[in-house]
Design an enzyme around this catalytic site. Structure first.
Site, PDB file in Angstrom:
ATOM      1  N   ILE A  12       0.839  -1.206   0.000  1.00 49.33           N
ATOM      2  CA  ILE A  12       0.000   0.000   0.000  1.00 49.33           C
ATOM      3  C   ILE A  12       0.874   1.256   0.000  1.00 49.33           C
ATOM      4  O   ILE A  12       0.562   2.245  -0.669  1.00 49.33           O
ATOM      5  CB  ILE A  12      -0.977  -0.036   1.192  1.00 49.33           C
ATOM      6  CG1 ILE A  12      -1.886  -1.265   1.066  1.00 49.33           C
ATOM      7  CG2 ILE A  12      -1.817   1.237   1.254  1.00 49.33           C
ATOM      8  CD1 ILE A  12      -2.717  -1.568   2.288  1.00 49.33           C
ATOM      9  N   TYR A 152      -3.423  -9.116  15.641  1.00 49.98           N
ATOM     10  CA  TYR A 152      -3.213  -8.119  14.586  1.00 49.98           C
ATOM     11  C   TYR A 152      -4.261  -7.016  14.701  1.00 49.98           C
ATOM     12  O   TYR A 152      -3.931  -5.825  14.788  1.00 49.98           O
ATOM     13  CB  TYR A 152      -3.284  -8.775  13.193  1.00 49.98           C
ATOM     14  CG  TYR A 152      -3.529  -7.769  12.097  1.00 49.98           C
ATOM     15  CD1 TYR A 152      -2.513  -6.932  11.661  1.00 49.98           C
ATOM     16  CD2 TYR A 152      -4.802  -7.620  11.528  1.00 49.98           C
ATOM     17  CE1 TYR A 152      -2.751  -5.973  10.696  1.00 49.98           C
ATOM     18  CE2 TYR A 152      -5.047  -6.671  10.558  1.00 49.98           C
ATOM     19  CZ  TYR A 152      -4.021  -5.848  10.142  1.00 49.98           C
ATOM     20  OH  TYR A 152      -4.263  -4.894   9.196  1.00 49.98           O
ATOM     21  N   PHE A 181     -10.571  -1.632   4.038  1.00 49.75           N
ATOM     22  CA  PHE A 181     -11.288  -2.892   3.903  1.00 49.75           C
ATOM     23  C   PHE A 181     -10.375  -3.895   3.191  1.00 49.75           C
ATOM     24  O   PHE A 181      -9.286  -4.149   3.706  1.00 49.75           O
ATOM     25  CB  PHE A 181     -12.706  -2.637   3.364  1.00 49.75           C
ATOM     26  CG  PHE A 181     -13.536  -2.210   4.558  1.00 49.75           C
ATOM     27  CD1 PHE A 181     -14.300  -3.121   5.236  1.00 49.75           C
ATOM     28  CD2 PHE A 181     -13.393  -0.934   5.099  1.00 49.75           C
ATOM     29  CE1 PHE A 181     -14.957  -2.777   6.412  1.00 49.75           C
ATOM     30  CE2 PHE A 181     -14.059  -0.578   6.271  1.00 49.75           C
ATOM     31  CZ  PHE A 181     -14.835  -1.510   6.922  1.00 49.75           C
TER      32      PHE A 181
HETATM   33  C1  UD1 Z   1      -8.004 -10.632   5.651  1.00 48.08           C
HETATM   34  C2  UD1 Z   1      -7.629 -10.410   7.067  1.00 48.08           C
HETATM   35  C3  UD1 Z   1      -7.822  -8.968   7.438  1.00 48.08           C
HETATM   36  C4  UD1 Z   1      -7.061  -8.064   6.500  1.00 48.08           C
HETATM   37  C5  UD1 Z   1      -7.512  -8.377   5.072  1.00 48.08           C
HETATM   38  C6  UD1 Z   1      -6.674  -7.578   4.103  1.00 48.08           C
HETATM   39  C7  UD1 Z   1      -8.126 -12.595   8.047  1.00 48.08           C
HETATM   40  C8  UD1 Z   1      -9.033 -13.358   8.959  1.00 48.08           C
HETATM   41  N1  UD1 Z   1      -8.426 -11.298   7.886  1.00 48.08           N
HETATM   42  O1  UD1 Z   1      -9.380 -10.402   5.536  1.00 48.08           O
HETATM   43  O2  UD1 Z   1      -7.368  -8.740   8.726  1.00 48.08           O
HETATM   44  O3  UD1 Z   1      -7.333  -6.730   6.802  1.00 48.08           O
HETATM   45  O4  UD1 Z   1      -7.296  -9.748   4.808  1.00 48.08           O
HETATM   46  O5  UD1 Z   1      -7.154  -7.768   2.822  1.00 48.08           O
HETATM   47  O6  UD1 Z   1      -7.158 -13.102   7.510  1.00 48.08           O
HETATM   48  N2  UD1 Z   1     -11.083 -17.101   0.819  1.00 48.08           N
HETATM   49  C9  UD1 Z   1     -11.237 -18.263   0.086  1.00 48.08           C
HETATM   50  N3  UD1 Z   1     -10.113 -18.924  -0.295  1.00 48.08           N
HETATM   51  C10 UD1 Z   1      -8.851 -18.493  -0.011  1.00 48.08           C
HETATM   52  C11 UD1 Z   1      -8.706 -17.297   0.747  1.00 48.08           C
HETATM   53  C12 UD1 Z   1      -9.839 -16.629   1.148  1.00 48.08           C
HETATM   54  O7  UD1 Z   1     -12.355 -18.685  -0.218  1.00 48.08           O
HETATM   55  O8  UD1 Z   1      -7.864 -19.150  -0.380  1.00 48.08           O
HETATM   56  C13 UD1 Z   1     -12.298 -16.336   1.178  1.00 48.08           C
HETATM   57  C14 UD1 Z   1     -12.455 -16.027   2.650  1.00 48.08           C
HETATM   58  O9  UD1 Z   1     -13.195 -17.046   3.302  1.00 48.08           O
HETATM   59  C15 UD1 Z   1     -13.216 -14.708   2.604  1.00 48.08           C
HETATM   60  C16 UD1 Z   1     -12.697 -14.041   1.327  1.00 48.08           C
HETATM   61  O10 UD1 Z   1     -12.172 -15.096   0.533  1.00 48.08           O
HETATM   62  O11 UD1 Z   1     -14.599 -14.928   2.452  1.00 48.08           O
HETATM   63  C17 UD1 Z   1     -11.608 -13.014   1.564  1.00 48.08           C
HETATM   64  O12 UD1 Z   1     -10.566 -13.590   2.338  1.00 48.08           O
HETATM   65  P1  UD1 Z   1      -9.171 -12.823   2.517  1.00 48.08           P
HETATM   66  O13 UD1 Z   1      -8.695 -12.333   1.206  1.00 48.08           O
HETATM   67  O14 UD1 Z   1      -8.261 -13.712   3.296  1.00 48.08           O
HETATM   68  O15 UD1 Z   1      -9.558 -11.527   3.349  1.00 48.08           O
HETATM   69  P2  UD1 Z   1     -10.303 -11.401   4.773  1.00 48.08           P
HETATM   70  O16 UD1 Z   1     -10.358 -12.681   5.496  1.00 48.08           O
HETATM   71  O17 UD1 Z   1     -11.563 -10.650   4.559  1.00 48.08           O
END
Ligand code: UD1
Length: 339
Positions: A12, A152, A181
């Protein structure tokens, strides 16, 4: 304005450096290169045509920050991006997370205030909310610290508390808390982008690695959520829009404490993100449905109206811009900055 970007060589920070330089400001990057590469400075020069100074050093060390001010100051503002950010790792290494993510703020504040900075912009996170009953999240109420699920997010909320207390006794100082976000996407040049070490935890870089062939298949973590297509909803924001949010915050900074959500307010599902990426790549990507990931919420998204009303900032780019720019970055840099 002359701005010190702590963690400025990170994902970022680098995009914000471009946005600030293009808006006519001056930047100096301070980065320990813990999770990025010195190559970023060259890439920034290529994009902007401006020489970029990168100080390699740790923002948790007062002496390093002091030397940076002596050599490159005075600065009008500090933007503090320098932090550990992996949620899962933070649960395993809480002390590292609290120490790094707080000591950096302490050092930057001590030295910055001694040198008369006017503004301190802090990288916070939308995970300071996380109560599904509050969707869409407004700036009004963060969750109680003890209810946050991981060190975190707690380290970010503690930082917000520290900054509020410091601002209270430094009335001329602007403190802006930017609650991001889900930042994704890359600069359109394909020269800078997200380069996570090892296997990515987050969805977008994981999908990009599958698309480029370095990971076998996408795992969709749960398709039985109470959402339109059963997969998780997130407020993905293009990092270029996010970077412009920092420029707006710095240009509009007034003495006082203020917080803004930086998101689009438009939730996108895991399946929608993958479909958009497949459109960018021009073929289907291998994917399987896997169990829900522990700790995930069905949906998180913000109400970004306050930033629009007060900063005149809103996100312009949509999910197809995000996925196509990541695909450009990933193809040009299949092994990230080491390619
Ligand atoms: C994560 C962090 C958050 C951070 C944000 C930055 C966690 C719990 N939270 O958020 O603190 O600010 O990243 O972008 O790690 N998913 C899949 N397959 C994957 C990876 C993710 O289906 O291999 C899904 C997850 O279940 C979720 C969505 O994709 O529904 C987004 O996940 P992710 O990109 O890891 O972000 P967050 O969990 O929202």
């Amino acid at each position: 304005m002359r701005v010190l970007l702590a963690g400025g060589a990170g994902y970022i920070g680098a995009h914000t450096a471009v946005a600030l330089l293009e808006a006519g400001h001056e930047v100096i990057l301070l980065d320990n290169l813990d999770n990025t590469s010195a190559v970023v400075a060259d890439r920034l020069e290529q994009i902007t045509g401006t020489p970029v100074t990168l100080v390699v050093g740790d923002a948790t060390d007062d002496a390093v920050v002091e030397r940076t001010f002596s050599a490159h100051g005075p600065f009008d503002a500090i933007v503090h991006f320098a932090a550990h950010k992996a949620v899962g790792e933070s649960t395993q290494k809480p002390l590292d997370y609290y120490a790094n993510n707080l000591d950096s703020t302490f050092a930057l504040l001590r030295v910055g205030l001694a040198h008369g900075i006017r503004s301190f912009v802090f990288s916070s996170t939308g995970t300071v909310y996380s109560n599904p009953a509050d969707l869409p999240f407004t700036e009004a109420g963060t969750r109680d610290l003890v209810e946050l699920s991981n060190p975190y997010s707690k380290s970010k909320l503690i930082n917000e508390v520290v900054l509020a207390d410091v601002q209270r006794v430094t009335p001329d100082l602007n403190v802006t808390l930017l609650r991001y976000f889900n930042p994704v996407g890359a600069h359109e040049s394909g020269l800078i982008g997200e380069d996570p070490r090892g296997i990515p935890n987050n969805l977008m870089p994981f999908v990009a690695r599958v698309a480029v062939g370095s990971l076998p298949e996408i795992n969709v973590f749960g398709d039985d959520y109470d959402t339109p297509d059963g997969t998780g909803l997130r407020d993905y924001i293009h990092v270029v829009d996010l970077a412009e949010g920092h420029v707006a915050a710095l240009e509009k900074a007034q003495p006082g404490l203020v917080s803004y959500n930086l998101g689009t307010g438009r939730p996108v599902s895991v399946r929608e993100l993958i479909a958009s990426f497949e459109k960018a790549v021009g073929r289907e990507l291998p994917k399987v449905v896997a169990p829900r990931r522990a700790g995930d919420l069905a949906a998180t998204y913000c109400d970004p109206a306050k930033a629009d009303a007060e900063l005149g900032w809103k996100a312009r780019l949509g999910i197809d811009d995000m996925t196509s720019s990541v695909w450009t970055w990933q193809q040009r840099n299949p092994r990230g900055y080491d390619s």
